[in-house]
Write a protein that holds these residues in place. Structure first.
Motif, mmCIF file in Angstrom:
data_model
loop_
_atom_site.group_PDB
_atom_site.id
_atom_site.type_symbol
_atom_site.label_atom_id
_atom_site.label_comp_id
_atom_site.label_asym_id
_atom_site.label_seq_id
_atom_site.Cartn_x
_atom_site.Cartn_y
_atom_site.Cartn_z
ATOM 1 N N LYS A 56 44.781 41.955 39.279
ATOM 2 C CA LYS A 56 43.670 41.042 39.591
ATOM 3 C C LYS A 56 42.653 41.726 40.517
ATOM 4 N N ASP A 92 40.625 44.367 38.786
ATOM 5 C CA ASP A 92 39.636 43.704 37.923
ATOM 6 C C ASP A 92 38.434 43.263 38.758
ATOM 7 N N GLU A 118 36.439 46.326 40.112
ATOM 8 C CA GLU A 118 35.888 47.126 39.014
ATOM 9 C C GLU A 118 35.983 48.609 39.369
ATOM 10 N N ASP A 153 48.978 45.980 33.111
ATOM 11 C CA ASP A 153 47.532 46.039 33.363
ATOM 12 C C ASP A 153 46.856 46.863 32.263
ATOM 13 N N ALA A 188 43.781 47.759 31.769
ATOM 14 C CA ALA A 188 42.776 48.754 32.163
ATOM 15 C C ALA A 188 43.438 50.075 32.541
ATOM 16 N N GLY A 230 35.641 43.079 30.508
ATOM 17 C CA GLY A 230 37.072 43.256 30.788
ATOM 18 C C GLY A 230 37.381 44.716 31.032
ATOM 19 N N ARG A 283 38.238 46.122 33.604
ATOM 20 C CA ARG A 283 37.367 46.467 34.731
ATOM 21 C C ARG A 283 38.031 47.410 35.729
ATOM 22 N N LYS A 330 39.498 32.375 37.023
ATOM 23 C CA LYS A 330 40.033 33.698 37.354
ATOM 24 C C LYS A 330 41.382 33.633 38.045
ATOM 25 N N ARG A 389 41.944 36.870 32.430
ATOM 26 C CA ARG A 389 41.722 38.328 32.392
ATOM 27 C C ARG A 389 42.210 38.924 31.064
ATOM 28 N N ASP A 403 40.069 41.197 28.641
ATOM 29 C CA ASP A 403 40.525 42.562 28.317
ATOM 30 C C ASP A 403 40.684 42.739 26.806
#
Ligand SMILES: Cc1cc2nc3c(=O)[nH]c(=O)nc-3n(C[C@H](O)[C@H](O)[C@H](O)COP(=O)(O)OP(=O)(O)OC[C@H]3O[C@@H](n4cnc5c(N)ncnc54)[C@H](O)[C@@H]3O)c2cc1C
Length: 384
Positions: free
Chosen positions: A30, A33, A36, A81, A83, A204, A206, A346, A352, A356
């Motif tokens: 979180k 995200d 970023e 996650d 990302a 997303g 991020r 959020k 999220r 994503d």
């Protein structure tokens, strides 16, 4: 019939990466995200686990291993996650893979061992502001002068671009030759005339840095060209074919996380005096989600198994990427639906996951591009 069940070794890898993702990724996802920002702590954790060395020969610091193992690892990282998985796969499956497959012995020894250990981050730059799906129409040029290349032009949407020590960059030496004019180069951070600018404001993924690159007479030593002149586009496509299976694995991981969150919430949330899990409408959504995940996972493992066995896998890789990315979006959308209004904020993880998921049917070839690849391969078989 190919047995897709995980081997002992794959299950051990899965358990180790899952434990890491639960401990290090889920609690941070979180915040990454929100900020970023690429996390060096996460990077060090993933590379310390040996994830960048999967499929790399011990001569270059890796532990060997298969495409299936990479699928298993990326699925688990993405469940924690998504990302962080983008950062890993842009480094391992794109930048490093291009050098590993097409680089000279000297180039491999220069870049791969550090990249396996995570001491060096790699990026891969194909997309340009005016050419994405039609990548061969690139404008970035590379001209050989006095024993060095001069690159001019720009790239966009490059993952890891600003944290990378070296980027594999595709540029054309003769636009008139179309894809046959494209060559691949390794451009190191700090090369004169090479600049990066972070592109903020993604929907997303991020926790992954996305970057614009400019080359103004950027100086690249001739020794940094990968493989043969004019073969760069083929190299890029070859690397993408394999990497699409890894994107499909990322989709399975995101979808799995969304499903688990939704199933748990359906037991906690009560309406009209009963847990919503007791309602057939909710059960049917969960059943559809689980079926989509099962199909995606099976297709992904099958495509990876074909690659590991040296069989043609291009059609199956595109099918897995197409199906898994669209299924991932469906699953995440249903997970938001099951969370009701809370899923729109959020505070909930599913908000999220939903954001994503959206890019997975865009990057590494949009869904439309995957359909073009699949149709082309299939139609070829029916030519008389
Ligand atoms: C978060 C993120 C990370 C990325 N990371 C990287 C990276 O590390 N390295 C890199 O090189 N690139 C990267 N990309 C770029 C990505 O691969 C491209 O965005 C993608 O290939 C699509 O290209 P485009 O955005 O130019 O869309 P376009 O090619 O302009 O497509 C726009 C729309 O037109 C459709 N379309 C295009 N041509 C056709 C056709 N012939 N028939 C039917 N429909 C068509 C597309 O499917 C799409 O729906 C990243 C992108 C994002 C968003």
């Amino acid at each position: 019939m190919i047995d897709l069940l995980l081997t002992e070794e794959e299950m051990m890898l899965q358990a180790a990466v899952r434990e890491f993702a639960e401990r290090e990724l889920k609690p941070r996802a979180k915040e990454m995200d929100e900020k970023e920002e690429f996390s060096w702590e996460v990077w060090r954790g993933m590379t310390a686990l040996g994830l960048a060395g999967i499929g790399v020969d011990p001569a270059y610091g890796g532990d060997g291993g298969s495409h299936r193992q990479m699928v298993v690892a990326v699925q688990e990282i993405s469940r924690g996650d998504a990302a962080s998985a983008v950062n890993l796969l842009a480094h391992r499956s794109l930048g490093m893979e291009t050098i590993y497959r097409y680089g000279s012995e000297e180039q491999k020894l220069r870049y791969i061992p550090d990249a396996v250990e995570g001491k060096a981050v790699l990026a891969w730059a194909l997309t340009e502001p005016s050419s994405g799906s039609d990548a061969a129409a690139m404008d970035t040029t590379a001209i050989l002068k006095n024993g060095e290349y001069r690159l001019n032009g720009g790239k966009t949407f490059i993952t890891n671009g600003d944290v990378a020590d070296a980027t594999v960059v595709f540029a054309t030496q003769d636009k008139g030759l179309g894809h046959r004019g494209v060559s691949a180069f390794v451009v190191e951070r700090g090369a004169p005339g090479f600049e990066t600018r972070k592109q903020r404001g993604k929907m997303g993924m991020r926790g992954s840095n996305t970057v614009e690159m400019t080359f103004q007479d950027a100086v690249v030593p001739a020794a940094n060209r990968l493989g043969e002149e004019g073969m760069g586009f083929r190299y890029a496509m070859g690397v993408l074919d394999a990497s699409r299976v890894i994107i499909a694995a990322q989709c399975v991981g995101i979808a799995q996380a969304a499903f688990e969150a939704a199933a748990r919430y359906s037991h906690q949330r009560h309406s009209f005096g009963k847990a919503i899990a007791s309602r057939q409408a909710i059960q049917f959504m969960l059943a559809d989600m689980a079926t989509d995940i099962y199909a995606s996972q099976t297709m992904t493992l099958h495509a990876a198994t074909l690659k590991d066995r040296g069989r043609p896998f291009l059609t199956e890789a595109s099918m897995a990427k197409l199906y898994a990315s669209e299924a991932c979006f469906r699953v995440c959308s249903k997970a938001v639906q099951i969370h009701g209004g809370y899923g729109y904020f959020k505070e909930s993880d599913v908000e999220r996951y939903f954001r994503d998921a959206r890019v997975t049917s865009i990057y590494e070839g949009t869904s439309e591009v995957q359909k073009m690849v699949i149709a082309r391969q299939l139609l070829e078989q029916f030519k008389s």
